[in-house]
Design an enzyme around this catalytic site. Sequence first.
Site, PDB file in Angstrom:
ATOM      1  N   HIS A 292      -2.555   2.592  -5.918  1.00 42.50           N
ATOM      2  CA  HIS A 292      -3.187   1.322  -5.594  1.00 42.50           C
ATOM      3  C   HIS A 292      -3.428   0.393  -6.986  1.00 42.50           C
ATOM      4  CE1 HIS A 292      -4.916  -0.377  -1.894  1.00 42.50           C
ATOM      5  NE2 HIS A 292      -5.845  -0.922  -2.558  1.00 42.50           N
TER       6      HIS A 292
ATOM      7  N   LYS B  66      -2.438  -2.487   8.100  1.00 45.30           N
ATOM      8  CA  LYS B  66      -3.543  -1.819   8.600  1.00 45.30           C
ATOM      9  C   LYS B  66      -3.403  -2.504  10.210  1.00 45.30           C
ATOM     10  CE  LYS B  66      -6.738  -1.129   4.969  1.00 45.30           C
ATOM     11  NZ  LYS B  66      -8.066  -1.443   4.311  1.00 45.30           N
TER      12      LYS B  66
ATOM     13  N   ARG C 298       0.698  -1.065   0.191  1.00 46.72           N
ATOM     14  CA  ARG C 298       0.073   0.022   0.024  1.00 46.72           C
ATOM     15  C   ARG C 298       1.009   1.236   0.019  1.00 46.72           C
ATOM     16  NH1 ARG C 298      -2.047  -3.498   3.861  1.00 46.72           N
ATOM     17  NH2 ARG C 298      -4.116  -4.346   3.463  1.00 46.72           N
TER      18      ARG C 298
ATOM     19  N   ARG D 268      -0.728  -1.836  -6.876  1.00 48.64           N
ATOM     20  CA  ARG D 268      -0.866  -3.030  -5.989  1.00 48.64           C
ATOM     21  C   ARG D 268      -1.843  -4.063  -6.735  1.00 48.64           C
ATOM     22  NH1 ARG D 268      -1.299  -4.417  -0.366  1.00 48.64           N
ATOM     23  NH2 ARG D 268      -3.409  -4.999   0.383  1.00 48.64           N
TER      24      ARG D 268
ATOM     25  N   TYR E 119      -9.460 -11.024  -6.907  1.00 45.95           N
ATOM     26  CA  TYR E 119      -8.692 -10.915  -8.092  1.00 45.95           C
ATOM     27  C   TYR E 119      -8.542 -12.296  -9.056  1.00 45.95           C
ATOM     28  CZ  TYR E 119      -6.393  -6.992  -5.494  1.00 45.95           C
ATOM     29  OH  TYR E 119      -6.148  -5.739  -4.918  1.00 45.95           O
TER      30      TYR E 119
ATOM     31  N   HIS F 197      -3.838  -9.462   3.497  1.00 47.50           N
ATOM     32  CA  HIS F 197      -5.330  -9.322   3.643  1.00 47.50           C
ATOM     33  C   HIS F 197      -5.488 -10.368   4.874  1.00 47.50           C
ATOM     34  CE1 HIS F 197      -6.365  -8.380  -0.862  1.00 47.50           C
ATOM     35  NE2 HIS F 197      -6.157  -7.234   0.145  1.00 47.50           N
TER      36      HIS F 197
END
Length: 327
Positions: free
Chosen positions: A271, A199, A170, A274, A306, A297
Amino acid sequence: MTVPAAAEKTAGDEFQATRPGRLINEYLQHMAVERGLSANTLAAYRRDLLRYHRFLQASGIDDISRITRRDVTGFAQAVATGSDGQSPLSPRSAARTVVAVRGLHRFWALEGMSEADPARDVHPPAAGQRLPKAISVDEVFRILEAVDTSTPSGQRDRALLEFLYSTGARISEAVGLDVDDVSVDEALSGPAVVRLFGKGSKERLVPLGSYAAKAIDSYLVRGRPALSGKGKGGPGLFLNMRGGRLSRQSAWTILKAAAEKAQVTREVSPHTLRHSFATHLLEGGADVRVVQELLGHASVTTTQVYTLVTAETLREVYAASHPRAFG
């Protein structure tokens, strides 16, 4: 986008004005301390719950025990239509807001602040699935090669873009890197690993390819010292023209300029690299759970979107190539 400190203070003051607001603030503090949410995620929760707080105030509700399922449903409809006097939200944003309210009421019930959970059976509106927008391998290569590396800032730009595509990081993770987080010497002879902090400050290790390593090595030797000399010599890896840490907005501008120079006409953001990283790995045969780990994730379900992109690519190739695809 991070909420400015002044806006955070205003929201906090507004929450303190009523008992429901103060209890919302307790929930936000719980999410920050116990769940370890990132500043951006916490700011999104705060915005969503501030809107809910204002909705309760407008409905004359000053006690959380008076909140009913109809009130929560009414709020869900209000954020979708704008009937609460604020701008209507997209289905995806409305769903996120309802999820925040459901979490709030679940917390209140579990902590004994309320006897019931009126939001338990309120479901967010279905959001249309938005597929990630990846660009082709050729377009990525053109963008990377479009950067002029004859200047310190150009060496930085090439290193940054190579890093983003090599790791799938990110943009917040990339600009937050320190020099010590990257082992370039190891990566020059083969993929080494980079520490990324995602995150909730969750750490993960991601391989760094040799192309990115060479670009970063060149930047560290020739480019970064020139930029660092203009500032206070901080630890950040990617520096701006004043010697400070590069911002996310500046990184977006760098990529946009490279894409324009490469004549890539599709809209491109950090992004996008990414998304392209994940899509190209899956197209190359990578396992979806490996890609999940690389992207950081929490759930493989997030990564599986994806696979829909690659399946669509397969259909397009089949339709264009098979002699009996159409009759």
